[in-house]
Write an enzyme that holds these catalytic residues in place. Structure first.
Site, PDB file in Angstrom:
ATOM      1  N   SER A 233       8.475   3.979  -0.355  1.00 55.41           N
ATOM      2  CA  SER A 233       7.253   3.414  -0.931  1.00 55.41           C
ATOM      3  C   SER A 233       7.167   3.739  -2.418  1.00 55.41           C
ATOM      4  O   SER A 233       6.861   2.868  -3.238  1.00 55.41           O
ATOM      5  CB  SER A 233       6.032   3.964  -0.190  1.00 55.41           C
ATOM      6  OG  SER A 233       4.879   3.242  -0.542  1.00 55.41           O
TER       7      SER A 233
ATOM      8  N   SER B 205       0.872  -1.161   0.000  1.00 60.80           N
ATOM      9  CA  SER B 205       0.000   0.000   0.000  1.00 60.80           C
ATOM     10  C   SER B 205       0.910   1.213   0.000  1.00 60.80           C
ATOM     11  O   SER B 205       1.891   1.266   0.746  1.00 60.80           O
ATOM     12  CB  SER B 205      -0.889  -0.017   1.241  1.00 60.80           C
ATOM     13  OG  SER B 205      -1.768   1.084   1.206  1.00 60.80           O
ATOM     14  N   GLU B 206       0.613   2.207  -0.841  1.00 65.21           N
ATOM     15  CA  GLU B 206       1.585   3.286  -1.041  1.00 65.21           C
ATOM     16  C   GLU B 206       1.784   4.160   0.190  1.00 65.21           C
ATOM     17  O   GLU B 206       2.723   4.940   0.247  1.00 65.21           O
ATOM     18  CB  GLU B 206       1.230   4.135  -2.266  1.00 65.21           C
ATOM     19  CG  GLU B 206      -0.086   4.861  -2.191  1.00 65.21           C
ATOM     20  CD  GLU B 206      -1.190   4.099  -2.919  1.00 65.21           C
ATOM     21  OE1 GLU B 206      -1.184   2.857  -2.845  1.00 65.21           O
ATOM     22  OE2 GLU B 206      -2.036   4.749  -3.531  1.00 65.21           O
ATOM     23  N   ASN B 207       0.909   4.041   1.186  1.00 66.91           N
ATOM     24  CA  ASN B 207       1.162   4.784   2.420  1.00 66.91           C
ATOM     25  C   ASN B 207       2.252   4.145   3.271  1.00 66.91           C
ATOM     26  O   ASN B 207       2.599   4.674   4.319  1.00 66.91           O
ATOM     27  CB  ASN B 207      -0.128   4.989   3.230  1.00 66.91           C
ATOM     28  CG  ASN B 207      -0.846   3.705   3.550  1.00 66.91           C
ATOM     29  OD1 ASN B 207      -0.850   2.779   2.747  1.00 66.91           O
ATOM     30  ND2 ASN B 207      -1.450   3.630   4.717  1.00 66.91           N
TER      31      ASN B 207
END
Lengths: 218, 217, 217, 218
Positions: free
Chosen positions: A88, A46-48
């Site tokens: 990320s 997840s890009e977070n």
């Protein structure tokens, strides 16, 4: 009959291979996680800032420090790793992400995707979408074939592009379509749908092979 | 590093300052600091942040309270109030791809004059940016971003300001802490110097100017 | 991630490959892998490394064993053999400022086309590089570096390849692991998946292709 | 009489202020750590990735995973932090380092430093020196005034420069010299040394104030 969103998510899920690192966008793509075939283990980024994201937590087990890119509480699986936003997107833009599945507003005959704004109407912003399409090894678009009766597969996008990199596969509730240098190839049709119907519902020119099998949806 | 009370940010941070605010859709944002800015009607900020969260969460509340003059972010879709203020031209919004945003901030913090990214080439993000071709591939020259203040959230600090973040509340926080003249960190606890192993420090206290102990929201 | 024996690197890494080797004056270098390359007379490598350590330590031993065709490093002053081979034109040496070297490697690993640094402006490092002025200040455009293999050292891995480094043995290791087609990590132990807390993972296993368990030298 | 290197290190140490983050180069600069004045606490950064480096370990307490930028075993003090080389040079180049003390081969009338190679003779490489001089808030050069009878403070460096950024202070065994836009100002002389002797030992032009006090060396 299967709901259109479920059909799309199930078909996309069949594309995922064991060991792949996968980023799922908001909306239909998120559903893909529910249909990973037996025996296939993929890792969700997840890009977070997490790899190894698990399903939603049970009620009462939420933690405000563990959310996904939609802001929802999630869980972490054994072997999960946390990193900051620079790493990320290093993963994403640097070609370390195997697959991204994104929603779409339009895809055109060159396989170009527009999915981040409708000028004058809705400007949510690109978030991580531009990096995802630019950097992921494989980009799949999961979207309904039409919106308000209009084809989302168009000759040329009139909405702002997300990237100049062509996507690798389009899966809709009517068809699986593969962008190639020659154009959009109709690879599969949804159960109960005819090739003619797909052509009729599509603005873009489709290349129709001699045989167009029905989607498998294990 | 100096330990201060949340209320003290009101005097530190002047109206109109450029501020970076950590967090991702409200996860890992310095809510205690944001609340002080709001209750003291601080305003006209240029806010650099990943997203404007939700109207009732994180930086989203500061938008609703009319604290912003300009927003530089990758995504504002979860906060209708940001959209409204933008459309009615009450605020200016600059949208930046998320991976580009974090690298611009990092560049500003570590003395780079810019970075070349393929993201945005051939899209409206190109704008008037310089395009540079390396090995036959086009890149956009993206320039550094810095702020007067970075408002960030960490799980804990020691008395030297060494920080540990928790899970996905890390996100932009350690990067923004590199790139502001003054870095103000909201933590849940301060632990004794030496109680965080050197390998477990996520960000060195050298980047931290002020620490505020706030409760978990 | 695949667990292999040290000897297997001999078949994996062809003569003439471009290899990054972690470590700082031998601290945090993958000594078991280096020893295998030496005892199997592998050669003609382009070696990207911070320094060539000492003649009897780390990458220094590979230099002494005539394993290099070219060295890209920031410092070779502690290894007289590197100097000698350079002066007698047996190897080519490219000197890069240390901060520039690590950013070039990082850029290569995370898909940037280059970075602008003020370091080296007005010095012999400028060479034929493009100079770009941002806000009235000159910067050198430094291009990305990548390798066929990164040979790195970590303290431990789990079975997914998630890594933890120890103290100053971290140095270039996590950055080089971003920037090679195949990443081979020497660790002192492999621990069960889930036994490293997600916050304590220094580098995600997604960057790791092979893990070798070696002893502590 | 004090050894030249000790004198230089002691004088440099007096420049350090409480709370400063300091990077010491190889050679004479390393000695500075031995003479930090009472009541002054500074933090030592080493470019191989640590803030909070402590003194050399006692015999038998060395650890191969904890070394300084010279490759020597060191210790870590309470509150130490470890980081990778990218962050380490981010600290240096990004202006987060308060002071660097470096050795020198030559400093010229513009305050420009050459300290990383002697063409045709010795090419150790610049290591971190170019980043340190470019990025540190304050750059101090610690070196003997002459080498083999030749002044190291010259009109113009004929050795390759380390940076085009002027250094902030030069401390030698004979003098303290401050580079300014007007030129090199002789600020202090070593105990027992005359202004005339310093001038005689210096190739570069020195600006001589009316009063040139003797170095304090607490």
């Amino acid at each position: 009959m299967m709901k259109p969103k479920e059909l799309i998510a199930r078909r996309i899920a069949l594309e995922l291979k064991n060991g792949e690192l996968v980023n799922l966008g908001i909306g239909i793509p998120t559903l893909v996680a529910n249909y990973i075939p037996n025996g296939v283990q993929v890792f969700f980024q997840s890009e977070n800032g997490i790899i190894g994201m698990g399903p939603l937590p049970k009620a009462g087990m939420e933690n405000p420090d563990l959310t996904n890119a939609s802001g929802l509480y999630v869980t972490s699986l054994p072997g999960a790793a946390i990193f900051d936003s620079a790493i990320s997107f290093g993963i994403i833009r640097g070609g370390h992400l195997d697959v991204t599945v994104l929603g779409g507003l339009q895809v055109d005959e060159h396989g170009l995707l527009a999915n981040w704004m409708i000028p004058g109407k809705k400007v949510p912003g690109m978030g991580g979408a531009m990096d995802l399409v630019t950097g992921a090894k494989k980009v799949m678009v999961a979207m309904t074939h039409t919106a308000k009766g209009r084809s989302k597969i168009v000759k040329k996008c009139n909405l702002p592009l997300t990237s100049i990199r062509s996507v690798d596969l389009i899966v809709t509730d009517l068809a699986v379509i593969k962008p190639t240098k020659e154009g959009l190839i109709l690879k599969e049709i949804a159960p109960g749908i005819s090739v003619e119907y797909v052509i009729q519902q599509t603005d873009a020119h489709l290349i129709i092979p001699e045989k167009v099998p029905e989607m498998s949806l294990n | 590093m100096k330990i201060i009370q949340a209320i003290e940010v009101v005097d530190l941070i002047g109206d109109g300052s450029t501020i970076m605010i950590g967090g991702f859709l409200g996860c890992g944002s310095p809510d205690g600091i944001i609340d002080e800015l709001i209750s003291n009607r601080k305003k006209a900020f240029t806010i650099i942040t990943n997203d404007t969260a939700f109207p009732d969460k994180g930086v989203g509340k500061l938008i609703v309270a009319r604290g912003a003059k300009k927003v530089i972010a990758s995504h504002i879709g979860t906060n209708p109030e940001t959209q409204r203020q933008m459309i009615e031209k009450e605020i200016e919004v600059e949208l930046v791809p998320q991976g580009t945003l974090v690298e611009k901030i990092r560049a500003g913090g570590i003395g780079l004059g810019g970075i070349l990214t393929p993201t945005g080439v051939g899209t409206t993000v190109e704008n008037a940016k310089q395009k540079i071709t390396v090995d036959g591939k086009d890149y956009l020259l993206e320039l550094p971003l810095r702020a007067d203040f970075a408002l960030i959230k960490a799980k804990r600090a020691d008395y030297y300001g060494n920080l540990q973040f928790a899970l996905t509340a890390r996100n932009f926080n350690p990067i923004m802490a590199l790139a502001a003249d003054k870095v103000i960190v909201e933590v849940e606890e301060i632990v004794p110097v030496g109680s965080i192993s050197p390998d477990d420090v996520h960000l060195s206290g050298v980047f931290v100017d002020y620490v505020i102990v706030g409760g978990r929201k």
